[in-house]
Design a protein around this motif. Sequence first.
Motif, PDB file in Angstrom:
ATOM      1  N   ALA A  87       0.822  -1.207   0.000  1.00 37.38           N
ATOM      2  CA  ALA A  87       0.000   0.000   0.000  1.00 37.38           C
ATOM      3  C   ALA A  87       0.859   1.263   0.000  1.00 37.38           C
ATOM      4  O   ALA A  87       0.594   2.194  -0.749  1.00 37.38           O
ATOM      5  N   TYR A  88       1.883   1.311   0.855  1.00 35.92           N
ATOM      6  CA  TYR A  88       2.735   2.499   0.951  1.00 35.92           C
ATOM      7  C   TYR A  88       3.971   2.172   1.773  1.00 35.92           C
ATOM      8  O   TYR A  88       4.013   1.182   2.500  1.00 35.92           O
ATOM      9  N   GLY A  89       4.981   3.025   1.659  1.00 35.24           N
ATOM     10  CA  GLY A  89       6.194   2.889   2.450  1.00 35.24           C
ATOM     11  C   GLY A  89       6.116   3.754   3.695  1.00 35.24           C
ATOM     12  O   GLY A  89       5.514   4.819   3.690  1.00 35.24           O
ATOM     13  N   ARG A  90       6.736   3.281   4.763  1.00 36.95           N
ATOM     14  CA  ARG A  90       6.767   4.028   6.019  1.00 36.95           C
ATOM     15  C   ARG A  90       8.097   4.766   6.158  1.00 36.95           C
ATOM     16  O   ARG A  90       9.064   4.461   5.462  1.00 36.95           O
ATOM     17  N   LYS A  91       8.163   5.719   7.079  1.00 37.66           N
ATOM     18  CA  LYS A  91       9.386   6.494   7.312  1.00 37.66           C
ATOM     19  C   LYS A  91      10.573   5.619   7.677  1.00 37.66           C
ATOM     20  O   LYS A  91      11.701   5.908   7.315  1.00 37.66           O
ATOM     21  N   ASP A  92      10.322   4.532   8.397  1.00 36.33           N
ATOM     22  CA  ASP A  92      11.425   3.685   8.856  1.00 36.33           C
ATOM     23  C   ASP A  92      11.935   2.725   7.770  1.00 36.33           C
ATOM     24  O   ASP A  92      12.789   1.886   8.028  1.00 36.33           O
ATOM     25  N   GLY A  93      11.400   2.834   6.565  1.00 39.36           N
ATOM     26  CA  GLY A  93      11.853   1.998   5.454  1.00 39.36           C
ATOM     27  C   GLY A  93      11.062   0.721   5.252  1.00 39.36           C
ATOM     28  O   GLY A  93      11.274   0.011   4.274  1.00 39.36           O
ATOM     29  N   THR A  94      10.154   0.403   6.173  1.00 39.05           N
ATOM     30  CA  THR A  94       9.319  -0.775   5.997  1.00 39.05           C
ATOM     31  C   THR A  94       8.112  -0.414   5.141  1.00 39.05           C
ATOM     32  O   THR A  94       7.856   0.756   4.866  1.00 39.05           O
ATOM     33  N   ALA A  95       7.376  -1.425   4.738  1.00 39.42           N
ATOM     34  CA  ALA A  95       6.201  -1.206   3.889  1.00 39.42           C
ATOM     35  C   ALA A  95       4.935  -1.654   4.612  1.00 39.42           C
ATOM     36  O   ALA A  95       4.968  -2.547   5.453  1.00 39.42           O
ATOM     37  N   ALA A  96       3.832  -1.012   4.272  1.00 37.08           N
ATOM     38  CA  ALA A  96       2.516  -1.419   4.765  1.00 37.08           C
ATOM     39  C   ALA A  96       1.808  -2.166   3.643  1.00 37.08           C
ATOM     40  O   ALA A  96       1.815  -1.728   2.489  1.00 37.08           O
ATOM     41  N   PHE A  97       1.237  -3.300   3.979  1.00 38.33           N
ATOM     42  CA  PHE A  97       0.554  -4.131   2.999  1.00 38.33           C
ATOM     43  C   PHE A  97      -0.932  -4.207   3.312  1.00 38.33           C
ATOM     44  O   PHE A  97      -1.333  -4.113   4.468  1.00 38.33           O
ATOM     45  N   LEU A  98      -1.730  -4.375   2.274  1.00 40.50           N
ATOM     46  CA  LEU A  98      -3.170  -4.589   2.403  1.00 40.50           C
ATOM     47  C   LEU A  98      -3.513  -5.913   1.744  1.00 40.50           C
ATOM     48  O   LEU A  98      -2.906  -6.290   0.739  1.00 40.50           O
TER      49      LEU A  98
END
Length: 138
Positions: free
Chosen positions: A47-58
Amino acid sequence: MFINGITDYDRSGNEVKTGLVIAKATCDGDIRITSNGKEVGSISVRAYGRKDGTAAFLTVKGWGHLARQLSVMVKGDRVIAAGRLESREYNGKTYTDLIADYVWPTEKESHFPIQSGGVNVSAADFAEIGEEDGKLPF
């Protein structure tokens, strides 16, 4: 890319969060049959990347004909999906699902058919507009 939608409300007045995702499938599609005999299809998307470099998935889920569309997708297929967001807890983690109301392929070579709204339009349905008076005909 994930876009938060407007807040909607169900018939009971409860808040329903909506969203739109434009992404590539991160796994092959899956279809399952519920105990009631209904089909539910799903794919996972970034879905998008986070500030810490990880990704959010849906997890994009669809019922009926949307289940069949999602089930034939393969990893890397592009998709646009819109629907309502639901969160669930599993083993101490929170997961977010997008329960799709609409699913569109974004490339012609996609592996699933486009469901039309029943409108068939051809070039014969259009007429040339003359430039007689410069006004639009509506």
